[in-house]
Design an enzyme around this catalytic site. Structure first.
Site, PDB file in Angstrom:
ATOM      1  N   ASN A  33       0.872  -1.173   0.000  1.00 54.01           N
ATOM      2  CA  ASN A  33       0.000   0.000   0.000  1.00 54.01           C
ATOM      3  C   ASN A  33       0.913   1.228   0.000  1.00 54.01           C
ATOM      4  O   ASN A  33       1.481   1.583   1.023  1.00 54.01           O
ATOM      5  CB  ASN A  33      -0.885  -0.037   1.247  1.00 54.01           C
ATOM      6  CG  ASN A  33      -1.883   1.105   1.278  1.00 54.01           C
ATOM      7  OD1 ASN A  33      -1.937   1.921   0.363  1.00 54.01           O
ATOM      8  ND2 ASN A  33      -2.681   1.159   2.341  1.00 54.01           N
ATOM      9  N   ARG A  76      -2.692  -2.210  -3.233  1.00 52.95           N
ATOM     10  CA  ARG A  76      -3.918  -1.481  -2.944  1.00 52.95           C
ATOM     11  C   ARG A  76      -3.904  -0.213  -3.792  1.00 52.95           C
ATOM     12  O   ARG A  76      -2.955   0.559  -3.752  1.00 52.95           O
ATOM     13  CB  ARG A  76      -3.960  -1.127  -1.459  1.00 52.95           C
ATOM     14  CG  ARG A  76      -5.228  -0.437  -1.094  1.00 52.95           C
ATOM     15  CD  ARG A  76      -5.341  -0.232   0.391  1.00 52.95           C
ATOM     16  NE  ARG A  76      -6.588   0.444   0.651  1.00 52.95           N
ATOM     17  CZ  ARG A  76      -7.009   0.773   1.847  1.00 52.95           C
ATOM     18  NH1 ARG A  76      -6.289   0.470   2.897  1.00 52.95           N
ATOM     19  NH2 ARG A  76      -8.154   1.398   2.001  1.00 52.95           N
ATOM     20  N   HIS A 111     -13.253   2.329   0.647  1.00 53.27           N
ATOM     21  CA  HIS A 111     -13.241   1.241   1.634  1.00 53.27           C
ATOM     22  C   HIS A 111     -13.915  -0.012   1.065  1.00 53.27           C
ATOM     23  O   HIS A 111     -14.391  -0.856   1.814  1.00 53.27           O
ATOM     24  CB  HIS A 111     -14.014   1.613   2.923  1.00 53.27           C
ATOM     25  CG  HIS A 111     -13.347   2.640   3.782  1.00 53.27           C
ATOM     26  ND1 HIS A 111     -14.068   3.592   4.470  1.00 53.27           N
ATOM     27  CD2 HIS A 111     -12.057   2.855   4.075  1.00 53.27           C
ATOM     28  CE1 HIS A 111     -13.230   4.360   5.157  1.00 53.27           C
ATOM     29  NE2 HIS A 111     -12.001   3.930   4.928  1.00 53.27           N
ATOM     30  N   ARG A 163     -11.904  14.617   8.598  1.00 56.55           N
ATOM     31  CA  ARG A 163     -12.716  15.021   7.445  1.00 56.55           C
ATOM     32  C   ARG A 163     -14.125  15.406   7.896  1.00 56.55           C
ATOM     33  O   ARG A 163     -14.672  14.790   8.818  1.00 56.55           O
ATOM     34  CB  ARG A 163     -12.823  13.883   6.429  1.00 56.55           C
ATOM     35  CG  ARG A 163     -11.532  13.590   5.746  1.00 56.55           C
ATOM     36  CD  ARG A 163     -11.714  12.491   4.698  1.00 56.55           C
ATOM     37  NE  ARG A 163     -10.519  11.693   4.607  1.00 56.55           N
ATOM     38  CZ  ARG A 163     -10.503  10.371   4.509  1.00 56.55           C
ATOM     39  NH1 ARG A 163     -11.631   9.688   4.491  1.00 56.55           N
ATOM     40  NH2 ARG A 163      -9.363   9.730   4.445  1.00 56.55           N
ATOM     41  N   GLU A 171      -8.409  -6.094   5.277  1.00 52.06           N
ATOM     42  CA  GLU A 171      -8.255  -5.732   3.871  1.00 52.06           C
ATOM     43  C   GLU A 171      -7.069  -6.459   3.241  1.00 52.06           C
ATOM     44  O   GLU A 171      -7.111  -6.802   2.061  1.00 52.06           O
ATOM     45  CB  GLU A 171      -8.074  -4.207   3.755  1.00 52.06           C
ATOM     46  CG  GLU A 171      -9.382  -3.474   4.018  1.00 52.06           C
ATOM     47  CD  GLU A 171      -9.196  -2.013   4.342  1.00 52.06           C
ATOM     48  OE1 GLU A 171      -8.638  -1.716   5.420  1.00 52.06           O
ATOM     49  OE2 GLU A 171      -9.601  -1.163   3.551  1.00 52.06           O
TER      50      GLU A 171
END
Ligand code: ADP
Length: 396
Positions: free
Chosen positions: A7, A90, A179, A240, A383
């Site tokens: 990633n 990813r 996600h 956020r 993940e």
């Protein structure tokens, strides 16, 4: 077979080596400060921590050091790079083109590059990570697993914004969702956990971490999700803001004489739990401050719960009812207090939790009350395993 999961960020590279025989993690590492002073690698393997601080001018050098660490005689877990059968990357934004994971070839690289305008922070970094791995492991097959892929089954009424249609046609402006690997893994595990086929199941997955999103899943397919064209939309997050009226941006820009870019940085990095509470972006700190009576921390906590409840209610409407509500990621897996607050008053949906079972954290557990018609579950996300499984399936 051993599969490496990568990633890549703009100055970082997270990796994990997974043994697919038992899906165990052999090593887990993080390279930080790539291209800036103080480049640093830390790897956990065999119960030990290995650290290295050497200059790494780019992702290629970072990849070389990652491979050196993995094959290190003392601290490594494989004797040679050839033991790594494939690499799963990813990738943030696959646009509408990628509905599932793919083997990386030149066309896929071009398509990831085409999506840079949609993922300006992540896609260039993901590409750098892929190119660097290709350079140091030229004969190893690579797979791209997209955060957006699972959501590409949403119908147009869910993914379109109510602005002129030409912006969708000309600029691909629409909701993509993120996600996706987590929502896919967790919803599939939910069906297995309940001994049911995905078909006929209506699931709301709540991925609540630093970034948070909810997903409405029917028959194993995404029907709607809370994030939009970028991961900024939806519920309040660590830093956020979640959904806001776009006029807020113009109003503040005009009033304070700042640019849209500056305002979006505020929306991405200085808002959410941090911006409201003034305490922290970490929910543990916000919870602690709220318990000490910090008014803004109390509001931040209430806003988070309120927003999540609103999405659960609306997704129950999208799905015409719900069979399972599932909590995952840092907050969802570990914060039983917040889960209890979120689930309060959902008896009208047939959903209630057992306060005792709800104390269990960090593992797969059914926390529904005995008379709850809706199953309320905690399913830890994974993940990396999802990426590794896709990679294995494609390279086999
Ligand atoms: P990311 O989105 O970066 O993958 P995580 O899924 O790790 O984030 O979630 C991070 C969030 O989870 C933080 O807000 C943190 O407070 C929360 N969290 C992690 N562990 C716990 C815990 N034991 N109790 C409560 N909250 C936790």
């Amino acid at each position: 077979m051993k599969i490496l999961i990568v990633n890549a960020g703009s100055s970082s590279l997270k990796y994990q080596l997974i043994d697919m025989n038992d899906e165990s993690t052999l090593a887990k590492g993080l390279v930080e400060r790539i291209g800036i002073e103080g480049s640093h690698l830390v790897q956990k393997a065999k119960g030990e921590v290995f650290e290295l601080t050497v200059p790494m001018k780019d992702h290629v050098e970072a990849c070389k050091h990652m491979l050196n660490a993995l094959t290190d005689r003392e601290h490594g877990v494989v004797s040679d790079m050839s033991e790594i059968s494939a690499v799963g990357h990813r990738v943030l934004h696959g646009g509408a083109k990628f509905t599932q994971s793919v083997i990386i070839d030149d066309k896929v690289m071009d398509a990831i590059a085409e999506n840079i305008p949609l993922g300006p922070l992540h896609n260039p970094a993901n590409l750098m990570g892929i190119k660097a791995c290709q350079e140091v492991m030229p004969n190893t097959p690579m797979v791209a697993v997209f955060d957006t892929a699972f959501h590409q089954t949403m119908p147009p009424e869910a993914y379109l914004y109510g602005i002129p249609y030409e912006y969708y046609e000309r600029l691909k402006v629409r909701k993509y969702g993120f996600h996706g690997t987590s929502h896919r893994y967790v919803s599939a595990r939910t069906a297995e956990f309940l001994n049911r086929k995905p078909e006929g199941l209506r699931i709301i997955t709540c991925h609540l971490g630093n970034g948070s999103s909810l997903c409405a899943v029917k028959d194993g397919k995404c029907m709607d999700t809370s994030m939009g064209i970028t991961p900024l939309d939806g519920v309040l997050m660590g830093t956020r803001c979640g959904s806001i009226d776009p006029s807020v941006v113009q109003y503040i820009c005009d009033n304070d004489g700042i640019s849209v870019d500056e305002m979006l940085t505020i929306c991405n990095k200085k808002s959410g739990l941090l911006g409201i509470s003034g305490v922290s972006s970490d929910m543990r700190d916000v919870m602690a401050a709220s318990k000490e009576g910090n008014k803004r921390a109390i509001i931040a906590r209430k806003m988070l719960v309120y927003g999540i409840r609103k999405y659960i209610g609306s997704f129950a409407a999208v799905l015409n009812g719900v069979d399972a509500i599932v909590f995952t990621a840092g907050i969802g897996e570990n914060n039983s207090e917040l889960r209890a607050e979120i689930m309060q008053g959902f008896e009208y949906l047939g959903a209630s939790i057992d306060p005792e079972k709800n104390q269990i954290c960090g593992k797969e557990v059914d926390i529904s009350a005995p008379d709850s018609k809706v199953k309320v579950l905690v399913i830890p996300t994974n993940e990396e395993i999802a990426i590794a499984r896709d990679t294995l399936a494609l390279v086999k």
